[in-house]
Design a protein around this motif. Sequence first.
Motif, short mmCIF file in Angstrom:
data_model
loop_
_atom_site.label_atom_id
_atom_site.label_comp_id
_atom_site.label_asym_id
_atom_site.label_seq_id
_atom_site.Cartn_x
_atom_site.Cartn_y
_atom_site.Cartn_z
N LEU A 131 0.81 -1.20 0.00
CA LEU A 131 0.00 0.00 0.00
C LEU A 131 0.85 1.25 0.00
O LEU A 131 0.56 2.23 -0.70
CB LEU A 131 -0.89 0.02 1.24
CG LEU A 131 -2.33 -0.35 0.99
CD1 LEU A 131 -3.06 -0.44 2.31
CD2 LEU A 131 -3.00 0.67 0.09
N LEU A 132 1.91 1.21 0.79
CA LEU A 132 2.78 2.39 0.86
C LEU A 132 3.45 2.63 -0.48
O LEU A 132 3.68 3.77 -0.88
CB LEU A 132 3.81 2.24 1.98
CG LEU A 132 3.24 2.49 3.38
CD1 LEU A 132 4.23 2.07 4.45
CD2 LEU A 132 2.89 3.96 3.57
N VAL A 133 3.74 1.54 -1.18
CA VAL A 133 4.33 1.71 -2.51
C VAL A 133 3.35 2.44 -3.43
O VAL A 133 3.72 3.39 -4.12
CB VAL A 133 4.74 0.34 -3.11
CG1 VAL A 133 5.13 0.50 -4.58
CG2 VAL A 133 5.92 -0.25 -2.36
N SER A 134 2.09 2.01 -3.39
CA SER A 134 1.14 2.67 -4.31
C SER A 134 0.83 4.09 -3.86
O SER A 134 0.67 4.99 -4.70
CB SER A 134 -0.13 1.85 -4.48
OG SER A 134 -0.68 1.55 -3.24
N ALA A 170 1.60 7.55 -6.01
CA ALA A 170 0.61 8.60 -6.26
C ALA A 170 1.17 9.96 -5.85
O ALA A 170 1.05 10.95 -6.58
CB ALA A 170 -0.66 8.31 -5.48
N VAL A 171 1.83 9.97 -4.70
CA VAL A 171 2.38 11.23 -4.20
C VAL A 171 3.49 11.74 -5.10
O VAL A 171 3.58 12.94 -5.40
CB VAL A 171 2.87 11.00 -2.75
CG1 VAL A 171 3.89 12.03 -2.35
CG2 VAL A 171 1.70 11.01 -1.80
N ALA A 172 4.35 10.81 -5.56
CA ALA A 172 5.47 11.20 -6.41
C ALA A 172 4.98 11.78 -7.74
O ALA A 172 5.64 12.63 -8.34
CB ALA A 172 6.40 10.02 -6.65
N GLU A 173 3.82 11.29 -8.19
CA GLU A 173 3.28 11.80 -9.45
C GLU A 173 2.52 13.11 -9.27
O GLU A 173 2.00 13.67 -10.22
CB GLU A 173 2.31 10.76 -10.05
CG GLU A 173 3.02 9.59 -10.69
CD GLU A 173 2.11 8.39 -10.79
OE1 GLU A 173 0.87 8.58 -10.79
OE2 GLU A 173 2.62 7.26 -10.86
N GLY A 174 2.42 13.56 -8.03
CA GLY A 174 1.73 14.81 -7.80
C GLY A 174 0.27 14.67 -7.46
O GLY A 174 -0.47 15.65 -7.37
N ALA A 183 9.87 9.24 -1.22
CA ALA A 183 8.90 10.14 -1.86
C ALA A 183 8.01 10.78 -0.80
O ALA A 183 7.74 11.98 -0.83
CB ALA A 183 8.06 9.37 -2.87
N LEU A 184 7.57 9.99 0.16
CA LEU A 184 6.71 10.51 1.22
C LEU A 184 7.46 11.51 2.08
O LEU A 184 6.93 12.56 2.46
CB LEU A 184 6.18 9.37 2.09
CG LEU A 184 5.22 8.39 1.42
CD1 LEU A 184 4.93 7.21 2.33
CD2 LEU A 184 3.93 9.09 1.04
N SER A 198 8.26 8.45 8.47
CA SER A 198 8.77 7.74 7.29
C SER A 198 10.24 7.40 7.47
O SER A 198 10.69 6.30 7.13
CB SER A 198 8.63 8.59 6.03
OG SER A 198 7.31 9.05 5.87
N ALA A 199 10.99 8.35 8.02
CA ALA A 199 12.42 8.11 8.25
C ALA A 199 12.60 6.99 9.26
O ALA A 199 13.52 6.17 9.13
CB ALA A 199 13.09 9.40 8.74
#
Lengths: 322, 500
Positions: free
Chosen positions: B285-288, B292-296, B340-341, B356-357
């Motif tokens: 889920l975190l990957v998807s 989404a976040v990386a694509e804006g 990305a997050l 995230s870190a």
Amino acid sequence: MLQPELARLLAGGQVLLKSCDEDCPSGDTHELRQREADEGNPFNYTPQLIHLHKDHQLFEDGDIHRHMYLQDLYISEADDKTTLSVSEFACHISGCSAVFSTLEEYEHHYNSLHRHVCCSCRRSLPSARLLDIHIQEWHDSLFNILAQRQDMYQCLVEGCGQKFRTSKQRKDHLIRLHKYPPDFRFDKTKKDRGTRETKRQLQHKDAAMEVVDDVCESEGVCEVMCDVLSDQPERGESMETHVSRDDEAARMAESASAEEHAGLSAAAHSAGNTGTEPPKPRYSYRLVFKEVCCKPLDVFRLFLAQYCCTQRGHVVPFIRCF
Amino acid sequence: MWRLNKVRHKAGRLGGSLEEFKLKKREHEKALRQARRDRQLVSKRLLLNEDEDQPELAISICLSFPQDVVTLFHTLQHSGPEREAHLKALSKALHDPTAQLTFIKQENSMHLLVGLLTGSNASCRLQAVRCLHELSHSSHANVAPACLPATPYLLTYLSGQSTKFTELCLYTLGNLCPESDAVKEKLLAQGIIPALASCIENQRHNLAVVEAVGFTLSQLLQAKDAAAKIIPLVLASSLPSHLLSVLTPDPKFGLAPAIECAWCLHYLTCRVLLAQGALLKCSCLLVSLGAAVAEGNKEDGMELLICPLLRCMGNLLSSCPVENLSTEVGDIHVVVALCALLQAYLQSQPALARESAWVLNNLTAHSSALCSALLTLNLVPGLIQLLPFSQGINTMILRVLANIAHKKKEFCVQLAHLGLLSALYATLKMADQEMVTLSMDVLFMLVVSGPQVAEEFVKQGGLLLIEAIQYNSEGEIRRRATYLLEHHLVSYSSYSIQSK
């Protein structure tokens, strides 16, 4: 926010994680074992899995955000201002508690106050060259002897090269030729300091000897060794900066962030104040080498390092001694 | 059910500007923070009545029927054709806290409501449960507990099929859960957990109900002694697998059900969940979400889902044996997603960046493959750029970099090339002592990795820096500086360019 490279990587399809031979819970590689085998190695970083309980402080912001949402007080991030903050910098030299918001301010502070400091009298000089000259003229008895026969007082201006028999002659030279002000801050004479200085130097030497013999009470011994025996600033030269280690440090911390030349002004305060009081014993103040000097061998090595450093041509802050 | 756009809509109508709302929010936030420190952080939800979207209808009801709760109550005690309308008026009147108190003080008021709740008139049941729902939302110590006689019926109705009615029952129960330990004991005894389990199972296609189940369960799980009594019961039921299956958000319905279920999983997190594939699910889920976040495509409210997923993942990792890591984590791109997050939420939600870190730390602690992935996927420069940021972000990121350095000397050399060595010149001077200690540890690993790194360090004036650190006020740091100088840097002193 668009992060194209990351997006590309994530769109590229799954790459399964493969088990690695090197994966091991305790990171027990050969290199690590070797590292730890070195006696007295204080470096002991080991990767750690961190488990956080649901009430952990680290989770506070996220929990608040969640409950705000539950209570219909959610605000979209476009409307909310950031709470991100940047780390401050701080001077960690023992006794100095100055804090800065930029690296440049830190560097300026450090270079002004801590970099070229005379071990014997704790005065801070603005450059390595002036420090050299200071040590030579103030703390070197050999210099005094030689000065009786030859011109030893160097002109302070780099490149001039001229030398003079007395400091007054040099001062005249500086004023006449190089247009220096008559009260140049980094050319103070020792005046009637001669006897006091040598007495202190003797004491200093004795203390240093003591260090080698008796290390058990490392606290007391080290303090004597590194203690500034003349914390009491001389009346005649209020402007040379002292790195004061007493309670003035607290005041420095207050004024440090507010003023540019914080160290200078704070030290000026201290210079002004302690001028009227007799020097207080400093033994209650914990000092720099307390733990480093725990083993006799370390102490001796450090002692040698200080006294031999100039021969190696190695500039060491704080401990420029002859 | 909640949809974020609905919430914002309401906020806008709350009268007054966005500024006033923000001010109210900030004050409220302070109160919540204090409540959390006292371990008293509790929230209730109020299901918005559809009539609130139609103010005219609401007003007409107010005008035609008296607002006075006592009068309404007396009227309701006699059967009549307009009972439903009176009940509706009562539910609106009960929105007011004073009215709530007045109502419960009336003798047999709860008896009446329970009677209507269990009566033969379905519309009256609906209005009766609305009344109970309003009462359950009260923060007054006497009001919500007054609803307790209704709970066995509310639980029974969870197996029903009417969406709106079931939702109201669930949210009412959810609001009652945090009232007291006695209430929780009673609900547990009355079988709330099996009821929730069968409800979510039977209604798993009805996302509004699923969201409500998630909320109610999360209220139970936040109890102080949940670990002792409640969590074992929940883990033994079919609830965890249902929660996991709901985690993937439905694009049409929105994030809300996934959000509730994710928070339940966070409160539940323990080794048992590993066996159910929870770590793998969170990772995917975190990957998807990261993609989404990386694509804006950062949706509003996404962080409400990402946060509990990160926490589940972080804590599950800490109980996952390293041999199983590859099966449990799955796709190595999870590190890309985390980066990305980190970058996407750095400004708006620094706490999310920090969490995230933290997950990155747990991923890299014992996995050479994941450390290698961070290097080969060119994620390290981005991490180094985050080292100026405080509030726990830079310390955690430095730990991640230290984890990488700890694995292999080759990694150290690469890290040095990518700019970590230069970054340490700044981090070694930071006010945070933990940063300084970690920086020393990382520096040590880099310097001993090979002569090139040590040489480079000394060439850039590193000796002066370490010598200064010998005078640090912290003993641990002084010892490190001295050791580093004496054992590893002294042979390079001829390289140093000293200003003389």
